[in-house]
Design a protein around this motif. Structure first.
Motif, PDB file in Angstrom:
ATOM      1  N   ASP A  52      41.468  36.686  39.367  1.00  0.00           N
ATOM      2  CA  ASP A  52      40.690  37.441  40.450  1.00  0.00           C
ATOM      3  C   ASP A  52      40.907  36.747  41.696  1.00  0.00           C
ATOM      4  O   ASP A  52      41.308  35.616  41.595  1.00  0.00           O
ATOM      5  CB  ASP A  52      39.119  37.415  40.020  1.00  0.00           C
ATOM      6  CG  ASP A  52      38.730  38.169  38.969  1.00  0.00           C
ATOM      7  OD1 ASP A  52      39.336  39.146  38.502  1.00  0.00           O
ATOM      8  OD2 ASP A  52      37.748  37.799  38.302  1.00  0.00           O
TER       9      ASP A  52
ATOM     10  N   ASP B  53      35.978  34.877  42.472  1.00  0.00           N
ATOM     11  CA  ASP B  53      35.256  34.910  41.356  1.00  0.00           C
ATOM     12  C   ASP B  53      33.794  34.195  41.728  1.00  0.00           C
ATOM     13  O   ASP B  53      33.909  32.924  41.556  1.00  0.00           O
ATOM     14  CB  ASP B  53      35.797  34.532  40.019  1.00  0.00           C
ATOM     15  CG  ASP B  53      35.038  34.813  38.773  1.00  0.00           C
ATOM     16  OD1 ASP B  53      33.877  35.250  38.953  1.00  0.00           O
ATOM     17  OD2 ASP B  53      35.382  34.398  37.569  1.00  0.00           O
TER      18      ASP B  53
ATOM     19  N   ASP C 150      30.619  33.335  39.891  1.00  0.00           N
ATOM     20  CA  ASP C 150      29.900  33.910  38.815  1.00  0.00           C
ATOM     21  C   ASP C 150      28.567  33.160  38.338  1.00  0.00           C
ATOM     22  O   ASP C 150      27.759  33.088  37.531  1.00  0.00           O
ATOM     23  CB  ASP C 150      30.761  33.508  37.553  1.00  0.00           C
ATOM     24  CG  ASP C 150      31.200  32.267  37.263  1.00  0.00           C
ATOM     25  OD1 ASP C 150      30.687  31.076  38.073  1.00  0.00           O
ATOM     26  OD2 ASP C 150      31.979  32.026  36.408  1.00  0.00           O
TER      27      ASP C 150
ATOM     28  N   ASP D  56      40.645  41.522  39.475  1.00  0.00           N
ATOM     29  CA  ASP D  56      39.764  42.016  40.508  1.00  0.00           C
ATOM     30  C   ASP D  56      40.105  41.447  41.593  1.00  0.00           C
ATOM     31  O   ASP D  56      40.284  40.189  41.854  1.00  0.00           O
ATOM     32  CB  ASP D  56      38.336  42.214  40.083  1.00  0.00           C
ATOM     33  CG  ASP D  56      37.940  42.790  38.699  1.00  0.00           C
ATOM     34  OD1 ASP D  56      38.695  43.920  38.583  1.00  0.00           O
ATOM     35  OD2 ASP D  56      37.295  42.398  38.216  1.00  0.00           O
TER      36      ASP D  56
ATOM     37  N   ARG E 285      34.853  39.505  42.420  1.00  0.00           N
ATOM     38  CA  ARG E 285      34.067  39.592  41.414  1.00  0.00           C
ATOM     39  C   ARG E 285      32.696  38.857  41.375  1.00  0.00           C
ATOM     40  O   ARG E 285      32.714  37.526  41.599  1.00  0.00           O
ATOM     41  CB  ARG E 285      34.692  39.392  39.979  1.00  0.00           C
ATOM     42  CG  ARG E 285      33.905  39.364  38.733  1.00  0.00           C
ATOM     43  CD  ARG E 285      34.784  39.394  37.385  1.00  0.00           C
ATOM     44  NE  ARG E 285      34.032  39.729  36.115  1.00  0.00           N
ATOM     45  CZ  ARG E 285      33.296  39.454  35.390  1.00  0.00           C
ATOM     46  NH1 ARG E 285      32.499  38.155  35.907  1.00  0.00           N
ATOM     47  NH2 ARG E 285      32.820  40.017  34.614  1.00  0.00           N
TER      48      ARG E 285
ATOM     49  N   ASP F 275      28.833  38.032  40.446  1.00  0.00           N
ATOM     50  CA  ASP F 275      27.572  37.798  39.384  1.00  0.00           C
ATOM     51  C   ASP F 275      26.383  37.111  39.922  1.00  0.00           C
ATOM     52  O   ASP F 275      26.574  36.849  41.185  1.00  0.00           O
ATOM     53  CB  ASP F 275      28.110  36.940  38.139  1.00  0.00           C
ATOM     54  CG  ASP F 275      27.425  37.360  36.936  1.00  0.00           C
ATOM     55  OD1 ASP F 275      26.393  37.896  36.732  1.00  0.00           O
ATOM     56  OD2 ASP F 275      28.171  37.165  35.760  1.00  0.00           O
TER      57      ASP F 275
ATOM     58  N   ARG G 141      34.087  43.957  41.907  1.00  0.00           N
ATOM     59  CA  ARG G 141      33.524  44.390  40.608  1.00  0.00           C
ATOM     60  C   ARG G 141      32.118  43.733  40.738  1.00  0.00           C
ATOM     61  O   ARG G 141      32.056  42.509  40.927  1.00  0.00           O
ATOM     62  CB  ARG G 141      34.198  43.809  39.468  1.00  0.00           C
ATOM     63  CG  ARG G 141      33.705  44.091  38.050  1.00  0.00           C
ATOM     64  CD  ARG G 141      34.660  43.775  36.997  1.00  0.00           C
ATOM     65  NE  ARG G 141      34.210  44.243  35.681  1.00  0.00           N
ATOM     66  CZ  ARG G 141      34.867  44.268  34.735  1.00  0.00           C
ATOM     67  NH1 ARG G 141      36.094  44.248  34.748  1.00  0.00           N
ATOM     68  NH2 ARG G 141      34.473  44.869  33.283  1.00  0.00           N
TER      69      ARG G 141
END
Length: 601
Positions: free
Chosen positions: A294, A297, A299, A323, A326, A328, A357
Motif C-alpha cells: 500500500d 497503511d 492500521d 491500495d 488503507r 484501520d 480502503r
C-alpha cells in the motif's frame, strides 16, 4: 576539546606583564576534533574523535581532513562508541565533498563501511548533528548491540540528521544496504532531512524500514526513501517509513520503490501527519516507482492525518502495488490528496488496488471545503471501498474517477464508492459544501452491498454521472424493484425510490411531480437531480443537484408532491429522484437507488 588563551598586557613601570584571566563561557573558542586518517582506530581516527568528544562535556565538532583525495572509506573493525555528549559530525568538511543543490545530488567523500559491525552510528546524545556521511552495509553480530544492523540509531532528542547517504554507495546510485533499517528514531523532536536540497538524506536498499520512528514529535522532511540520489529509480527498503510513535510529521519526501508499504503507521501511533509527499512516484511526481504494498497503511492508533487542506499539504499516492491508502482503527482523516494520479492531477498512475480502503470507524475522506478534496482516480479497484465493519465514515467533496479539473475521464476499475459497511455518509446536506463528483468509473457510481441483514448508508447532494453501471445500485443486482410498504431488508433496507410523474420548467422554475410508497408514518428526504442521459434500464444518474424536500408518509406509507426546485432544469433534460429514510441520526439514514428518468417538458 576546548582551548583558551587570553592575554592581558598591562604597562607597569615600563615592564610588560602577561597574565591569564578568566573569561565567560560564551567567549570560549571551541576547536574541532579533526579526523585525519581512514584507519579504524588510533590517533586522528573517527573512533578516537568520538571518544574524545564524549569525554569533553558540552558541544563539540568533528571534522574531516583525511589526505589523499577521493572517497575515504573507514572500514569499522568494531562497533564505534555510542555518542553520549552533544557533537556535530560534519562530513562535508572532507576536501572534495559537496552538498546537494536543486537537481544536483550531493558528492560525499566519507564512507562508514559497517559490514563487520552491528551498526553504523549510535547517537544517544541530544542537540547533535550528523551530516555528509555514507553509512552502509551494517551486517555484523548484533548480540548486546543497541541497534540491530541499523545504519544510524537516534535515541537522543532534538538532533538533526541531514545530507547523508544511508544504505547506498557514495554516489547514491548503488544498493549497499544495512541488514537492519536505515535510520531508527527512538528519541523525540529530531529532524531527519529538512526543507532545502542540501538537507536531503538518501535512505535506500536497507533490509528493514528506511526510517523507523518510535519517538514523538519528530520531523522527516525532504528525503529520498527507497530511490537513488536523483529520485528516478528504485533501490527500495523493506518499508519506506514506519511511524509507531505520536505526533510525528512526514513531509515533502519521495517514498517510493520500497518492497512493501510506502508509509506504515501501527502500534497505536496517533496524531501523526503525512503532508506533501510523493508516495509511489519519482521525484517529479509523474513517473511510477511504486511501492510493492500500500502507499499508506494506517492500521492502529487514532487521529492520524494523510494530506491537508492548505497549499502543498496534499500527497501524491499513486502507482503502488496495493491500495493507495488503507485505514484501520478510528478517526483518521484523508484530505487534499491525488490518489492514483500524478502530481499534475491528470496523469494516470493508478494504484493496483482500491484508491482508499477503509476499515474501522469515524474516518473522514475529504471535507466540507473545496481544498479538502481528494482526487481518487485510475485505481484498479474501487475509488473508495468501505469494508464490512467500516462504520460512521464520511466521504465528502471528493472527485472520484476524474482529473483535478473535473473534466477528464479517469475512471477507477470498479465502482466509484463501494460500501459494504453501515452508518456511512456519502456527501453532505450542507448547501455550501462541494459535492462528491463520482463519474466515469467502470462499475456503479455507488454500490451498496451487505453480506446479510440490513445496512444504512446515506447519500446526499452528490454529482453522479457517466459510470458504467447504475448511478446507485443496492445489493447489487441492477435496478431493485420497489415493494409495497418497503418491508424488505438488505443493503440500505432496499429503500424504495420515488416515482417521478412529470417535470416541467416554466418561467425559469422547474416543478417536479412525484410520489413515494415506503414505510408508514416515516420521514424522508427526497432529492431531485438533472441528468443528460438515462442508462439502459431507463433509470438515471444525478449530475446536477436541483433541490430537495423533507416529507412524512401517511399511515398507508404514501406521500406525493408537486415540488419546485431551487435550481432549474432545461427543457429536454432528464430528471430523477432519490429517497432517503431519515431516522433522526444521520449515521443510520438510508438512501434509495435513482428513479426512472423523466424528460423535462
Amino acid at each position: 576539546m576546548r582551548r583558551m588563551l587570553t592575554v592581558v598586557i598591562t604597562a607597569l613601570a615600563s615592564t610588560l606583564v602577561v597574565s591569564a584571566v578568566a573569561v565567560p563561557a560564551s567567549a570560549l573558542v571551541v576547536l574541532p576534533f579533526v579526523v585525519v586518517t581512514a584507519a579504524d582506530a588510533g590517533a586522528g581516527s573517527l573512533r578516537d574523535a568520538i571518544v574524545q568528544a564524549n569525554a569533553n562535556p558540552g558541544p563539540d565538532t568533528i571534522e574531516f581532513r583525511i589526505p589523499g583525495g577521493g572517497v575515504q572509506v573507514i572500514t569499522l573493525a568494531a562497533n564505534l562508541p555510542s555518542i553520549t555528549d552533544p557533537v556535530k559530525i560534519r562530513g562535508y568538511t572532507q576536501p572534495g565533498a559537496a552538498q546537494a543543490g536543486p537537481g544536483t545530488p550531493a558528492a560525499l567523500r566519507i564512507v562508514l563501511n559497517a559490514s563487520n559491525v552491528a551498526f553504523g552510528l549510535d547517537l544517544r546524545a541530544d542537540d547533535s548533528l550528523i551530516a555528509g556521511l555514507v553509512i552502509r552495509g551494517a551486517a555484523g553480530p548484533i548480540a548486546g548491540a543497541p541497534c540491530a544492523n541499523d545504519g544510524l540509531c537516534v535515541a537522543g532528542a532534538n538532533n538533526v540528521i541531514r545530507g547523508n547517504y544511508i544504505g547506498v554507495g557514495y554516489a547514491g546510485m548503488n544498493p549497499l544496504g544495512n541488514n537492519g533499517g536505515g535510520i531508527e528514531v527512538e528519541g523525540d523532536g529530531n529532524t531527519i532531512g529538512g526543507p532545502a536540497p542540501e538537507d536531503r538524506n538518501v535512505i535506500s536498499a536497507n533490509l528493514d524500514s528506511g526510517i523507523a520512528i518510535s519517538g514523538a514529535h519528530n520531523l522527516v522532511q525532504g528525503n529520498l526513501v527507497g530511490t537513488n540520489s536523483v529520485g528516478t529509480a528504485r533501490l527500495g527498503n523493506d518499508t519506506g517509513v514506519e511511524i509507531t510513535g505520536d505526533g510525528n510529521t512526514v513531509a515533502a519526501n519521495v517514498i517510493s520503490g520500497n518492497r512493501f508499504d510506502g508509509v506504515e503507521v501501527d502500534n497505536l501511533g496517533s496524531t501523526n501527519v503525512l503532508e506533501g509527499n510523493s508516495i509511489g512516484t519519482d521525484i517529479t511526481g509523474l513517473v511510477p516507482i511504486g511501492n510493492g504494498g500500500d502507499g499508506v497503511d494506517i492500521d492502529s492508533g487514532s487521529d492520524n492525518r494523510v494530506g491537508g487542506s492548505t497549499t502543498g499539504a496534499g500527497n501524491v499516492i499513486s502507482a503502488n502495488g496495493g491500495d493507495g491508502v488503507r485505514l484501520d482503527s478510528n478517526g483518521h482523516r484523508v484530505e487534499g490528496n491525488y490518489i492514483g494520479l500524478g502530481a499534475d492531477g491528470f496523469t494516470a498512475l493508478g494504484n493496483a488496488g482500491h484508491g482508499v480502503r477503509v476499515h474501522g470507524d469515524a474516518h473522514v475522506i475529504g471535507g466540507l471545503a473545496e481544498e479538502s478534496r481528494n482526487v481518487i482516480s485510475t485505481n484498479g479497484g474501487a475509488g473508495v471501498f468501505l469494508e464490512t465493519n467500516a462504520d460512521e465514515i464520511q466521504v465528502l467533496g471528493n472527485a472520484i474517477g476524474l482529473d483535478t479539473t473535473l473534466t477528464a475521464n479517469r475512471g477507477n476499475g470498479a465502482s466509484g464508492v463501494l460500501a459494504d459497511g453501515s452508518g456511512n455518509i456519502i456527501g453532505s446536506t450542507d448547501p455550501n459544501a462541494p459535492p462528491n463528483v463520482i463519474a466515469y468509473n467502470n462499475g456503479d457510481g455507488v454500490t451498496v452491498q451487505v453480506p446479510a441483514g440490513f445496512s444504512s448508508n446515506a447519500l446526499a447532494r452528490n454529482a453522479i454521472y457517466a459510470n458504467t453501471g447504475l448511478g446507485i445500485d443496492l445489493n447489487p443486482n441492477g435496478v431493485t424493484a420497489n415493494d409495497a410498504l418497503d418491508v424488505d431488508a438488505g443493503a440500505n433496507g432496499g429503500q424504495n425510490y420515488p416515482m417521478v410523474n412529470s417535470a416541467t420548467t416554466v418561467a425559469g422554475v422547474t416543478t417536479v411531480n412525484w410520489r413515494l410508497n415506503s414505510l408508514r408514518s416515516s420521514q424522508f428526504r427526497v432529492e431531485f437531480f438533472a441528468s443528460g442521459a438515462c442508462d439502459g434500464s431507463g433509470h438515471g444518474e444525478g449530475r446536477v443537484f436541483l433541490g430537495d424536500t423533507v416529507v412524512t408518509t401517511n399511515a398507508a406509507g404514501n406521500i406525493s408532491g408537486n415540488t419546485p426546485t431551487a435550481v432549474p432544469a432545461a427543457v429536454g433534460q432528464l430528471v430523477v429522484a432519490t429517497a432517503t429514510l431519515l431516522t433522526g441520526a444521520a449515521a443510520v439514514d438510508a438512501t434509495s437507488e435513482f428513479s426512472a428518468c423523466v424528460v423535462v417538458a
